[in-house]
Every structure is written in C-alpha cells, then in structure tokens.
Design a protein around this motif. Structure first.
Motif, PDB file in Angstrom:
ATOM      1  N   ASN A 100       0.849  -1.188   0.000  1.00 49.58           N
ATOM      2  CA  ASN A 100       0.000   0.000   0.000  1.00 49.58           C
ATOM      3  C   ASN A 100       0.886   1.240   0.000  1.00 49.58           C
ATOM      4  O   ASN A 100       1.586   1.511   0.984  1.00 49.58           O
ATOM      5  N   LEU A 146      -6.082  -5.031  -1.757  1.00 51.93           N
ATOM      6  CA  LEU A 146      -7.482  -5.427  -1.909  1.00 51.93           C
ATOM      7  C   LEU A 146      -8.444  -4.306  -1.523  1.00 51.93           C
ATOM      8  O   LEU A 146      -9.442  -4.071  -2.209  1.00 51.93           O
ATOM      9  N   GLY A 147      -8.144  -3.596  -0.454  1.00 55.06           N
ATOM     10  CA  GLY A 147      -9.030  -2.532   0.000  1.00 55.06           C
ATOM     11  C   GLY A 147      -9.102  -1.352  -0.942  1.00 55.06           C
ATOM     12  O   GLY A 147     -10.063  -0.578  -0.912  1.00 55.06           O
ATOM     13  N   GLN A 148      -8.086  -1.193  -1.798  1.00 57.45           N
ATOM     14  CA  GLN A 148      -8.061  -0.092  -2.754  1.00 57.45           C
ATOM     15  C   GLN A 148      -8.707  -0.464  -4.082  1.00 57.45           C
ATOM     16  O   GLN A 148      -9.332   0.372  -4.735  1.00 57.45           O
ATOM     17  N   THR A 149      -8.542  -1.716  -4.503  1.00 55.55           N
ATOM     18  CA  THR A 149      -8.966  -2.128  -5.841  1.00 55.55           C
ATOM     19  C   THR A 149     -10.142  -3.084  -5.852  1.00 55.55           C
ATOM     20  O   THR A 149     -10.798  -3.245  -6.888  1.00 55.55           O
ATOM     21  N   GLY A 150     -10.414  -3.741  -4.726  1.00 63.20           N
ATOM     22  CA  GLY A 150     -11.447  -4.771  -4.707  1.00 63.20           C
ATOM     23  C   GLY A 150     -11.001  -6.055  -5.363  1.00 63.20           C
ATOM     24  O   GLY A 150     -11.800  -6.978  -5.537  1.00 63.20           O
ATOM     25  N   GLU A 152      -7.750  -9.091  -5.524  1.00 65.39           N
ATOM     26  CA  GLU A 152      -6.524  -9.632  -4.972  1.00 65.39           C
ATOM     27  C   GLU A 152      -5.365  -9.308  -5.908  1.00 65.39           C
ATOM     28  O   GLU A 152      -5.510  -9.334  -7.135  1.00 65.39           O
ATOM     29  N   ASN A 202      -1.965 -10.573   7.553  1.00 69.54           N
ATOM     30  CA  ASN A 202      -2.940 -10.176   6.538  1.00 69.54           C
ATOM     31  C   ASN A 202      -2.643 -10.933   5.246  1.00 69.54           C
ATOM     32  O   ASN A 202      -2.564 -10.358   4.169  1.00 69.54           O
ATOM     33  N   ARG A 204      -2.524 -12.842   1.946  1.00 70.01           N
ATOM     34  CA  ARG A 204      -3.362 -12.888   0.753  1.00 70.01           C
ATOM     35  C   ARG A 204      -2.957 -14.093  -0.104  1.00 70.01           C
ATOM     36  O   ARG A 204      -2.111 -14.896   0.285  1.00 70.01           O
TER      37      ARG A 204
END
Length: 284
Positions: A100, A146-150, A152, A202, A204
């Motif tokens: 990030n 993931l939180g920015q783009t939706g 993986e 976290n 992924r």
C-alpha cells in the motif's frame, strides 16, 4: 511463543542450535556486506523451520536510514546475487510492487516500481533508433491492495501473466522481521514465491510458479517487527492476542533508499549493457 518473521535466516536461528538435515548454508562478505545463501532441500526441514523448499539469499547492509556512501558497489553486489535467479531461457520480466503506497512501512514495492526502467514498449526499429537495440523487455506495475482495488493482487498479476507472458515475475514487498536489528538493514531474495501480507497477519493469495505458471522471484526488506516477538510474551495480560507492529522512526528515508537500491539492482540485472549512470538518466 511462535516468532513471526519472513526471513529464512531468522527461521533457522529460531529453530535451535542444530541445523536440520536438508538445509545448506554458505556465508561470505562482499563490499562490506554479509551475504548468506540458504538452500532448503527437503520437505521435513522446510516444515521444521516454516519456510518452503527453495533458495534464499540474505544480504546484510549497514542500513538504509541514509544514502549509502558506496551506493554503486551496493547496487552491483545486490545485482550479482540476483543474476543466478534469472531464467535460463527467455529474458522478459514483469516486476510487481506489492503493498500500500499510502502506508509508509508497506510502500517499498510501489516505490521500487517508480525507479524501474520499463522497456517492453521499446523494441524493433524504435530500439535501434534510440541506440538501445538489446534491451530486455521489462514491464512493471504496483497493483495496490485489496481494500483499494477490490481485487486480490494475485488476480491482477495472473491476468497480466496471461496477457504479457513474462519469463519471470519479480515481486518486491516489505517484510516482517523477528529482530529489531534486521529493520532496514537486510534484503532477502527467494525463488519460493511470496504470500503478500503474511508477516503482518494479513495473508493474501500466494504468488508462486504453482499459482501463476511462471517462476517468481521475491525481494524484500524488513520494515516492521511484531511487538509480541520483541517482548517474547512479556506484555500485560490480554495483550498477547493483539497484533501491534513496530517500525523505525526513520521509515520514510529507509523506504526511499531501500526501494532505489532494489530497483537499480534489478535494472542492472535485466539490462547488463547499461551502466548505473545511464539507468539513472533513463529513470529520472
């Protein structure tokens, strides 16, 4: 208490005094840096120390809190360790900067991408016209989180591999260490792939040859240590379950210098015909 670390060299240290069978280590010094190569050859040994079978190289520096006075030698030393990991056949590369960019300790990958010399769009007659006919095709991307783009990171990179068909994927990511002395001083290179975010609980989807169909080389620098690991369980009652990460006060400059060192080393590895000065001019 389990020790949280992404570094194979620390996993071996924490496993005990007796080195498990199926693990080979070799240490040397170059340009003031200690380089430790670790080969994990057997599954039993891999299970014992918690790292997959494969090759790991740890490069210990004086630290990235300030610009290295011997920056060129440092870059060349790192590049020398990267070259044996290149595929024997093919010379096209995809560099992905994981993490990030808005969280400084996690911004190593995205910042490294900024310093990459991307050349996949330069080929044929155009390459000849600009006097660089032997450029290896390199593309680079910071896919975000993931939180920015939706999506993986693994989903994005899988799609890119299907379209661009690189011979090697290089994943650059911030790591977690088990010791404070490792923060911003150590580079780890591995051919076993990477699970983004695993060091900070976290985890992924894995990036590896098994998931992407392409060899994956991971490169990282530890930027955080878990507080539980530091205190060895000495926190107040009820705190042990909470995940609290510690990062250096100089994290901004540390990330900047580490990202630049890794990117320039990759550029020198992919484009051996270009000098460090030429790479600096082309990426400015």
């Amino acid at each position: 208490m389990s020790i949280r670390t992404d570094l194979a060299i620390e996993c071996i240290d924490f496993a005990g005094e007796t080195l498990p069978q199926g693990i080979i280590t070799n240490e040397k010094n170059e340009n003031g840096m200690t380089i430790t190569a670790v080969e994990i050859k057997e599954e039993e040994a891999a299970n014992r120390i918690g790292k997959p079978v494969g090759h790991y190289v740890t490069i210990e520096t004086d630290g990235f809190e300030a610009a290295a006075p011997n920056f060129e030698a440092q870059v060349e030393t790192v590049a020398e360790q990267l070259r044996p990991f290149l595929p024997e056949a093919g010379n096209s590369y995809l560099v992905v900067g994981l993490g990030n960019s808005q969280i400084t300790p996690d911004a190593l990958g995205p910042l490294a991408v900024r310093y990459m010399l991307t050349t996949r769009h330069i080929s044929g007659e155009l390459a000849k016209q600009i006097g660089l006919p032997e450029l290896a095709p390199v593309s680079a991307l910071a896919p975000g989180v993931l939180g920015q783009t939706g999506m993986e990171s693994a989903e994005i990179i899988t799609a890119l591999c299907e379209q661009t068909k690189p011979d090697l994927v290089v994943a650059v990511d911030a790591l977690a260490a088990g010791r404070l002395t490792r923060l911003g001083t150590t580079i780890q290179v591995s051919d076993t792939g990477i699970s983004p975010g695993s060091g900070v609980l976290n985890k992924r989807k894995e990036l590896s040859k098994a998931t992407l169909g392409v060899p994956v080389l991971s490169i990282g620098v530890p930027t955080v240590v878990d507080l539980n690991t530091i205190c060895q369980g000495a926190q107040e009652k009820g705190q042990a379950e909470k995940s609290m990460m510690v990062t250096p006060r100089e994290i901004d400059t540390l990330i900047e210098h580490a990202a630049k060192t890794i990117a320039y080393a990759l550029n020198r590895t992919f484009q051996p015909g270009l000098s460090l000065e030429e790479i600096a001019a082309l990426t400015a």
